[in-house]
Enzyme design. Structure first.
Site, PDB file in Angstrom:
ATOM      1  N   GLU A 294       0.796  -1.200  -0.074  1.00 18.67           N
ATOM      2  CA  GLU A 294       0.076   0.150   0.147  1.00 18.67           C
ATOM      3  C   GLU A 294       0.876   1.265  -0.055  1.00 18.67           C
ATOM      4  OE1 GLU A 294      -2.888  -0.527   3.207  1.00 18.67           O
ATOM      5  OE2 GLU A 294      -4.182  -1.689   2.130  1.00 18.67           O
ATOM      6  N   ASP A 368      -8.244  -8.889   4.121  1.00 19.48           N
ATOM      7  CA  ASP A 368      -7.921  -7.901   4.896  1.00 19.48           C
ATOM      8  C   ASP A 368      -8.978  -7.567   6.295  1.00 19.48           C
ATOM      9  OD1 ASP A 368      -7.119  -5.508   6.188  1.00 19.48           O
ATOM     10  OD2 ASP A 368      -7.721  -4.158   4.845  1.00 19.48           O
ATOM     11  N   GLU A 396     -12.450  -2.181  12.288  1.00 21.78           N
ATOM     12  CA  GLU A 396     -12.547  -1.374  10.931  1.00 21.78           C
ATOM     13  C   GLU A 396     -13.709  -1.935  10.239  1.00 21.78           C
ATOM     14  OE1 GLU A 396      -8.986  -1.644   8.970  1.00 21.78           O
ATOM     15  OE2 GLU A 396      -9.553  -0.791   7.216  1.00 21.78           O
TER      16      GLU A 396
HETATM   17  C1  BDP Z   1      -6.256  -2.169   6.150  1.00 19.69           C
HETATM   18  C2  BDP Z   1      -6.518  -0.768   6.615  1.00 19.69           C
HETATM   19  C3  BDP Z   1      -5.131   0.272   6.559  1.00 19.69           C
HETATM   20  C4  BDP Z   1      -4.074  -0.519   6.980  1.00 19.69           C
HETATM   21  C5  BDP Z   1      -3.570  -1.677   6.288  1.00 19.69           C
HETATM   22  C6  BDP Z   1      -2.448  -2.460   7.067  1.00 19.69           C
HETATM   23  O1  BDP Z   1      -7.708  -0.224   5.955  1.00 19.69           O
HETATM   24  O2  BDP Z   1      -5.658   1.365   7.120  1.00 19.69           O
HETATM   25  O3  BDP Z   1      -3.094   0.529   6.800  1.00 19.69           O
HETATM   26  O4  BDP Z   1      -4.869  -2.692   6.637  1.00 19.69           O
HETATM   27  O5  BDP Z   1      -2.867  -3.292   7.620  1.00 19.69           O
HETATM   28  O6  BDP Z   1      -7.072  -2.957   6.881  1.00 19.69           O
HETATM   29  O7  BDP Z   1      -1.500  -2.148   6.768  1.00 19.69           O
END
Ligand code: BDP
Length: 705
Positions: A294, A368, A396
Site C-alpha cells: 500500500e 484484510d 474497522e
Molecule cells: C487495512 C487498513 C489500513 C492499514 C492496512 C494494513 O484499512 O488502514 O494500513 O490494513 O494492515 O486494513 O497495513
C-alpha cells in the site's frame, strides 16, 4: 459477630454495587466486593499474603485486587494463608514444587493444606499468577482444591498500535492516541501505568507503539527518549516496547542517498541506530515492518526481496536479542491476479530464507480483516519460516465501536482451522505457536482498539475484544465462552442473572454482524476509504482491488468471486483436502460460499433456499439477532450501573439502525443488478438506491491518511 456484621454489610455493598457510577476506566480490574460463598471462600483462603521476598508487583497487585473483593485491606507480610514466592524463597523451596519448565512467564497455583501457594521462577510469572488468582476469585471459582500450572503457548503476545505521532489513530474509534508524544519524556500520564497493568493482567507482554504506516521520526533521538520513558514504565509489568521501522529511514533521517538493504552503508546505519535504541532501552523488543505494501517503501524499491530486507534488519537486531516482525500483507496493483493470492505468491518462494530472529506476520485471512474470511493460505505453506498471527481488535470492518461484536469466535475460527499440511490436525494455532514445525520463537499480534476515550476502547463491549485477544494469545485453547464468562464476571457481575443474558448477547454477536453486512462469504463491500456503512456499488478509483465490485462480481446472472480451480484458482493455495472442500459448492461452508464461488442467483442451496433468498434470509437473521440483544439488555435494567447501561442501550439502537441500513442499501443495490423480485414476506427498502449512494461521511473516524 463482627465478621457476620461485616459480611452483612458487604452483602449490602455488593448488591448495591450497580448503583455506583462506572465509567469503564477500570476495565475488567474493578474488583467490586464479593458476596455469599465467593466471599467466604476468598476470606478463608486469600485474606492475607505471606511473602518473604516480595517479587515485583505480584504481592501488591494481589493485595490491591483482593482488598477490593474482600472489602477490607488484605495485608502483605510474612504470615497468611496465601503464600507467594519464587523458587529462591525458603518457604516455597520447602514445598519442593517443580518449577523447572515454567519459563519466565509460567506459574503454579496450588492448594496445599490450608494454604494457597503461588510460585514461579521470577517476578513476571508471579504477576501473571496473581492475576489468575484474582480472576478465580472474581468469577466465584472454588478456591480450596487448586492445582494449576500455566505456561503461555505463545512467547510474544503483542499489541500493534496504529497510532500516528500526531495522535491520530488509523482505524481507531476510541479517541486519539494515548501516547502524548509532545509531553513525553517528562510528563508521565497515569494512563501509561494503567495501560501496562491492564495488559499484564491478560498476559500481553509487548507493544508496538506506532503505526505500520510508519513515520521515521520515531527513530530520531528525541523520540527515542520518549519511547524509553514509556519502556521504563512498562518494564515492571513485563511489557517490552517495539517500534515500526520505516524502511526508507536511512534516507529520510539518516542522510543516505538510498535505503538498499544490500548496501553495507545502509546496514551499518541500521546497526548504529539499533545500538542507539538499546543504549536507552536494553530490553527493546525489535521492529515491525510494513514494506512494499500500500505504497510503503521496501526492499523491492531496489530490486531486493522481502527476505533481503527483513534479514538486514534482523542482523542489526540479533546482537541485542531483538526480533523483526515482517508483515505479509502485500498485494500489488500491477499484478493482475486475484488479490487473495498475492501474499502467498510473494512469500512462499522465500520459505527458509529468513533469519532465525525474523517472524513473518500474517493476517488471519487473505484479504484484510473482513467480517469473515477463510484462514490465510500462508499458514499451511511456509513450514521453514516462523509465522505469527495478526488479528484486528479494532473493528474497522465490523461496525467501529458502536456495534456489539464479540470477536473471540472469529479469532478461534482462524486458530482452529485445519491447514492439513502436512496432515490432518495441523491447525493454524499449531503453526502460529510454533509447535507444528518446532520453531522456538513464537508471537501473536493484535491491532489495538485503545484510545484516550475514558473507557479506553470506545465502548464497554469492545473492552471484551482486547481482553479476549490477550487471553487467546496466552492460551489459544480457551473457548470463546470461557473467556466471555471471565470478562462478564469481572466487568459486570458473576451473578448468573447478569452473566447469562450478557453471554447470550455476546456469543452470537459476531455472526450477527456478518449476517447483516456481508453474508454468505461476501466481503469488502463497505464505504470507500473510511469503511463505514454499506457501499456494494463502490467502483472505479485508483485501484480495482479497492472496489466492492471487484470482490462481489455481481451480474444479472449471479454473484460471488470464483476462486475455484476453474476460476482464479486461489483454492489451490490450500492443501489438497482443504482445496477440494472449497472447490465444490456442496462442501464449501455456506458462510464462505460467495468467497469461493460465483453462483447463479436462482441456484438452490443446501438450505433449500436460492442464493437470492438465502441472502435476504441472512440479512434478516442478523437484524433479528440485534433485536434479541436489545431485548436481553433491556431486561438487565437496574442490574447494571446507569452509565454503562445507557451507553450500551444507545449503541445497540445505533447498531439496530445501521444493520437495517446495511440490509436495505445492499438489497436495493442487488436488485438494481439482478432485477429480481423480493422473496415473499421481505419488505422493500424504504428508499431508492440513489439515496443510499448519496450518503457521504467525510469525517468518519479512523480513515487512513
Ligand atoms: C487495512 C487498513 C489500513 C492499514 C492496512 C494494513 O484499512 O488502514 O494500513 O490494513 O494492515 O486494513 O497495513
Amino acid at each position: 459477630m463482627f465478621r457476620r456484621l461485616m459480611a452483612g454489610l458487604l452483602l449490602v455493598i455488593g448488591l448495591s454495587a450497580p448503583a455506583l457510577a462506572e465509567d469503564g476506566y477500570d476495565l475488567w480490574l474493578r474488583f467490586r466486593p464479593l458476596t455469599g460463598t465467593a466471599l467466604a471462600g476468598a476470606e478463608a483462603r486469600l485474606s492475607a499474603i505471606a511473602t518473604t521476598a516480595p517479587e515485583g508487583l505480584a504481592a501488591a497487585e494481589l493485595s490491591r485486587g483482593l482488598s477490593g473483593l474482600l472489602g477490607r485491606a488484605v495485608p502483605i507480610g510474612t504470615e497468611g494463608p496465601l503464600l507467594v514466592g519464587t523458587g529462591d524463597d525458603p518457604a516455597i523451596r520447602a514445598l519442593r514444587l517443580d518449577l523447572s519448565d515454567l519459563g519466565p512467564d509460567g506459574y503454579v497455583i496450588r492448594t496445599i493444606g490450608p494454604r494457597t501457594v503461588l510460585a514461579a521462577q521470577g517476578g513476571t510469572g508471579l504477576l501473571y499468577g496473581a492475576y489468575h488468582l484474582l480472576r478465580l476469585a472474581q468469577t466465584g471459582a472454588r478456591l480450596d482444591t487448586l492445582n494449576i500450572r500455566e505456561v503461555p503457548r505463545i512467547e510474544r503476545r503483542i499489541l500493534n498500535h496504529w497510532d500516528n505521532l500526531d495522535r491520530y489513530v488509523e482505524r481507531g474509534y476510541a479517541g486519539q492516541s494515548i501516547w502524548d508524544w509532545h509531553r513525553l519524556p517528562d510528563w508521565h500520564d497515569p494512563r501509561y501505568e494503567d495501560y501496562a497493568r491492564a495488559n499484564a493482567s491478560i498476559g500481553i507482554n509487548g507493544t508496538v507503539l506506532n503505526n505500520v504506516n510508519a513515520n521515521a521520526t520515531i527513530l530520531t533521538a528525541p523520540y527515542l527518549d520518549k519511547v524509553a520513558a514509556l519502556a521504563d514504565i512498562f518494564r515492571p509489568y513485563g511489557i517490552r516496547v517495539y517500534l515500526t521501522a520505516r524502511f526508507s529511514a536511512p534516507k529520510e533521517i539518516g542522510g543516505l542517498p538510498h535505503a538498499d538493504p544490500l548496501d553495507p552503508a545502509v546496514a551499518a546505519w541500521w546497526g548504529a541506530k539499533v545500538a542507539e535504541i538499546y543504549a536507552r532501552i536494553p530490553d527493546f523488543g525489535g521492529f515491525l515492518v510494513k514494506a512494499n505494501s500500500e505504497g510503503q517503501p521496501g526492499p523491492q524499491d531496489y530490486g531486493r526481496t522481502h527476505a533481503d530486507g527483513a534479514n538486514m534488519l534482523a542482523d542489526a537486531l540479533a546482537p541485542h536479542g531483538g526480533i523483526v516482525m515482517w508483515r505479509a500483507f502485500v498485494y500489488s496493483d500491477e499484478v493482475p491476479d486475484d488479490r487473495a493470492k498475492q501474499a502467498y505468491a510473494e512469500f512462499v518462494p522465500l520459505d527458509g530464507s529468513f533469519r532465525d530472529n525474523v517472524l513473518v506476520q500474517v493476517k488471519n485471512g487473505p484479504i484484510d480483516f473482513q467480517p469473515r474470511e477463510p484462514f490465510h493460505p500462508l499458514f499451511g505453506a511456509m513450514p521453514k519460516t516462523k509465522l505469527m498471527m495478526e488479528f484486528q481488535i479494532t473493528k474497522e470492518y465490523l461496525g467501529f465501536a458502536t456495534h456489539l461484536a464479540y470477536l473471540a469466535p472469529m479469532y478461534k475460527e482462524a486458530l482452529d482451522a485445519d491447514t492439513f499440511r502436512p496432515a490432518r490436525g495441523s491447525t493454524v494455532a499449531r503453526v502460529a505457536d510454533g509447535s507444528l514445525d518446532g520453531h522456538g520463537l513464537s508471537a501473536m499480534a493484535g491491532v489495538a482498539n485503545i484510545g484516550s476515550d475514558r473507557n479506553w476502547s470506545g465502548s464497554t463491549f469492545d473492552q471484551a475484544n482486547w481482553y479476549a485477544y490477550g487471553r487467546l494469545a496466552w492460551n489459544h485453547g480457551l473457548s470463546s465462552e470461557a473467556i466471555a464468562r471471565e470478562w462478564i464476571a469481572a466487568s459486570f457481575s458473576p451473578d448468573p442473572a447478569v452473566l447469562e443474558p450478557v453471554l447470550a448477547m455476546m456469543l452470537p454477536s459476531h455472526q450477527a454482524v456478518v449476517d447483516y453486512m456481508t453474508p454468505l462469504g461476501l466481503h469488502h463491500l463497505m464505504g470507500r476509504g473510511h469503511h463505514y456503512g454499506p457501499g456494494p456499488w463502490v467502483d472505479g478509483g485508483p485501484r480495482a482491488d479497492w472496489t466492492s465490485v471487484y470482490f462481489h462480481r455481481a451480474t444479472k446472472d449471479g454473484i460471488g468471486f470464483d476462486r475455484t480451480r476453474r476460476g482464479s484458482d486461489a483454492v489451490s493455495q490450500y492443501a489438497g483436502p482443504v482445496a477440494d472442500r472449497f472447490d465444490k459448492v456442496e462442501t464449501t461452508p455456506p458462510d464462505l460460499l460467495l468467497w469461493f464461488h460465483h453462483l447463479r442467483w436462482d441456484r438452490k442451496l443446501s438450505t433449500g433456499r436460492t442464493v437470492w433468498a438465502e441472502l435476504l434470509h441472512r440479512y434478516g437473521r442478523g437484524i433479528a439477532a440485534v433485536d434479541d440483544m436489545i431485548t436481553r439488555w433491556q431486561g438487565l435494567e437496574g442490574r447494571i450501573d446507569a452509565a454503562r447501561f445507557k451507553e450500551v442501550s444507545t449503541f445497540l439502537a445505533i447498531q439496530r439502525q445501521e444493520a437495517q441500513w446495511w440490509r436495505d442499501a445492499s438489497v436495493a443495490y442487488w436488485q438494481s443488478i439482478n432485477g429480481l423480485p423480493l422473496p415473499p414476506g421481505e419488505a422493500p427498502p424504504p428508499y431508492p438506491l440513489s439515496h443510499y449512494q448519496s450518503l457521504s461521511f467525510p469525517f468518519a473516524p479512523g480513515d487512513g491518511r
